[in-house]
Design a protein around this motif. Structure first.
Motif, PDB file in Angstrom:
ATOM      1  N   GLY A 169       0.826  -1.196   0.000  1.00  0.00           N
ATOM      2  CA  GLY A 169       0.000   0.000   0.000  1.00  0.00           C
ATOM      3  C   GLY A 169       0.860   1.244   0.000  1.00  0.00           C
ATOM      4  O   GLY A 169       1.869   1.312   0.691  1.00  0.00           O
ATOM      5  N   GLY A 170       0.472   2.235  -0.808  1.00  0.00           N
ATOM      6  CA  GLY A 170       1.242   3.466  -0.868  1.00  0.00           C
ATOM      7  C   GLY A 170       2.666   3.252  -1.311  1.00  0.00           C
ATOM      8  O   GLY A 170       3.599   3.881  -0.775  1.00  0.00           O
ATOM      9  N   ARG A 171       2.884   2.363  -2.273  1.00  0.00           N
ATOM     10  CA  ARG A 171       4.205   2.034  -2.794  1.00  0.00           C
ATOM     11  C   ARG A 171       5.144   1.478  -1.708  1.00  0.00           C
ATOM     12  O   ARG A 171       6.355   1.608  -1.785  1.00  0.00           O
ATOM     13  N   ARG A 172       4.560   0.888  -0.729  1.00  0.00           N
ATOM     14  CA  ARG A 172       5.338   0.316   0.364  1.00  0.00           C
ATOM     15  C   ARG A 172       4.905  -1.132   0.583  1.00  0.00           C
ATOM     16  O   ARG A 172       3.782  -1.525   0.269  1.00  0.00           O
ATOM     17  N   ARG A 173       5.825  -1.898   1.137  1.00  0.00           N
ATOM     18  CA  ARG A 173       5.522  -3.259   1.580  1.00  0.00           C
ATOM     19  C   ARG A 173       5.607  -3.274   3.101  1.00  0.00           C
ATOM     20  O   ARG A 173       6.584  -2.773   3.677  1.00  0.00           O
ATOM     21  N   ILE A 174       4.618  -3.840   3.735  1.00  0.00           N
ATOM     22  CA  ILE A 174       4.583  -3.889   5.193  1.00  0.00           C
ATOM     23  C   ILE A 174       4.491  -5.344   5.624  1.00  0.00           C
ATOM     24  O   ILE A 174       3.586  -6.075   5.207  1.00  0.00           O
ATOM     25  N   LEU A 175       5.458  -5.745   6.453  1.00  0.00           N
ATOM     26  CA  LEU A 175       5.490  -7.113   6.958  1.00  0.00           C
ATOM     27  C   LEU A 175       4.847  -7.111   8.348  1.00  0.00           C
ATOM     28  O   LEU A 175       5.384  -6.550   9.301  1.00  0.00           O
ATOM     29  N   LYS A 176       3.692  -7.750   8.466  1.00  0.00           N
ATOM     30  CA  LYS A 176       2.940  -7.737   9.711  1.00  0.00           C
ATOM     31  C   LYS A 176       3.082  -9.080  10.430  1.00  0.00           C
ATOM     32  O   LYS A 176       2.540 -10.093   9.979  1.00  0.00           O
TER      33      LYS A 176
END
Length: 496
Positions: free
Chosen positions: A464-471
């Protein structure tokens, strides 16, 4: 019914997306990048035109070994998760990288070592800034500040097949590597793969390893050293070299090495009066003693007759230098002192004829700790304790064998040597992870625990938003510590 009710309504299907296993591996991979290890390896290892960067491949291999890889095919743990790790080399490429390093010989290995040492200086600088100094050396219930401790030891890696230079040795059949570790942080500094028949007290190997271990330290931490080695590794040449290093202006080096029990030492022990034996202490700084067989019913009593001291320490230097036989240590450095420890053997222990006479087991060691040393460091009990904790290097070896060196993947000796390099770098990365990013129990955890709690954690990768988020899973007990570790590693500036 209640025992099997957990699976009611459960279905298992494929087709999931964004799910990541071994998510904690991002910590080690980013740590390798942030400390400059990856770029250093890239400069040390030539890469084929249009092929995978060999520094990246070797660094990733070390990360996979730290994660638990025991054979080259386990390298797929990263390659199978391209959504997170990007374009990772294949298993055949990892094999080729090892073969290229092996073909490069000692010259290429020296470049790899230089890259690791340079990254170590950067990592330790930030670790020292975080903790206010290099962790102290633990001696019983005391802490030895301002000293960098190097411990040398060898081990046997059993081979279950006919690998090159796997040979019979005193513990079976296999290879006989030797390692130097920094006791302050339990980190390997230097290592050497050797044939199985290599001697335990080969002076040339220990001298080379000692030099490499000192060179691996940041320059500011080389001025006040402690070096220990057990009896198998002690030799006249090693003690002579340690004495030379200790005599340098502006430097201090205290050594403690195992000492053989020969006829001259037995004669000296026979002359030691009972009153000259001092009680030894355990890891808590307390006298090593046990309840007597006929003790009273109060386990906390203070009756002297109810307690038996199980270990004692004394110094033999005077008897060996000035005893009836004259100076029997004339060929050894004048600053060297010899100590002896006696202890009650455990049930079933094998005693020599000399030991069987009085029922004590004896062990000796030599040190250059000055006799004028004041305070607790000058007491026999603590001089003994400082030598006995040499056994901590065995913990480094034991946990290291769970991180690659316990299994060599190839018949080829040089490829196994390259694998040992990758495995030791894996151990180094795990040490840096604890030094730079973890707290509490995780900061002292062994590799197996780190893998379960941190490296093998599951997560979801969202975009999302040109980002990758590892949750990390919110229910995972160590999720917050993993995210904190990532933030700390991200805050490490790239080396200039």
């Amino acid at each position: 019914m209640h025992a099997t009710g957990w699976s009611r309504g459960l279905e298992v299907t494929g087709g999931g997306s964004g799910v990541v296993s071994h998510a904690g591996l991002v910590l080690l991979r980013q740590l390798s990048d942030r400390t400059g290890l990856t770029s250093g390896l890239s400069a040390a290892l030539p890469s084929p035109l249009g092929g995978h960067d060999r520094g990246r491949v070797f660094s990733d291999l070390a990360c996979a070994i730290a994660d638990g890889a025991r054979v080259i095919s386990d390298f797929r743990v990263m390659g199978d998760q391209r959504e997170l790790f990007g374009q990772v080399a294949s298993v055949p490429t990892a094999w080729r990288a090892l073969k290229e390093i092996a073909a490069g010989g000692d010259r290429r290995r020296r470049k790899v070592t230089a890259a690791v040492n340079k990254a170590r200086r950067h990592a330790w600088a930030h670790g020292i800034a975080r903790h206010g100094g290099l962790p102290p050396v633990k001696v019983a219930d005391r802490r030895l500040e301002g000293v960098t401790c190097i411990r040398l030891d060898a081990t046997v890696v059993t081979a279950h097949s006919d690998k090159e230079l796997a040979e019979p040795n005193f513990k079976g059949y296999g290879h006989h590597p030797v390692i130097a570790a920094c006791d302050n942080v339990a980190e390997p500094l230097a290592w050497m793969l050797r044939p199985g028949s290599a001697g335990s007290n080969t002076a040339a190997d220990h001298l080379r390893l000692l030099g490499e271990a000192i060179a691996a330290l940041p320059p500011a931490l080389r001025r006040n050293l402690m070096v220990t080695c057990d009896g198998a590794g002690a030799s006249h040449e090693l003690v002579k070299k340690l004495d030379q290093l200790a005599s340098r202006r502006g430097y201090q080096l205290i050594y403690s090495v195992g000492w053989a029990l020969t006829g001259r030492e037995k004669a000296a022990l026979a002359l030691v009066p009972e009153t000259a034996w001092e009680a030894a202490i355990d890891g808590k700084g307390e006298v090593r003693e046990r309840r007597a067989d006929g003790a009273c019913t109060d386990p906390r009593c203070a009756h002297r007759a109810c307690w038996i001291e199980e270990a004692h320490v004394t110094e033999l230097t005077g008897l060996l230098r000035c005893g009836p036989g004259g100076d029997q240590l004339e060929a050894w450095p004048k600053s060297m002192r010899v100590f002896a420890r006696r202890e009650r053997p455990h049930p079933g222990a094998q005693l020599t004829l000399f030991e069987a006479e009085d029922g004590w087991r004896y062990s000796l060691w030599a040190t250059n700790r000055p006799a004028a040393t004041r305070g607790w460091l000058g007491q026999c009990a603590y001089i003994d304790a400082a030598h006995r904790v040499h056994a901590r290097v065995e913990d480094v070896i034991r946990t290291g064998k769970d991180t690659g060196p316990g299994h060599f993947p190839s018949h080829d000796y040089k490829i196994n040597q390259a694998w040992l390099d990758a495995a030791m770098i894996a151990c180094v990365l795990l040490t840096w992870l604890k030094l730079l990013a973890l707290d509490g129990d995780l900061a002292t955890a062994e590799p197996k625990t780190l893998r379960y709690r941190v490296l093998h954690a599951a997560a979801r990768l969202v975009r999302g938003g040109r980002r990758r988020i590892l949750k990390i899973a919110v229910t995972w007990p160590w999720a917050e510590k993993i995210t904190t570790a990532w933030q700390r590693i991200q805050a490490i500036p790239h080396p200039t």
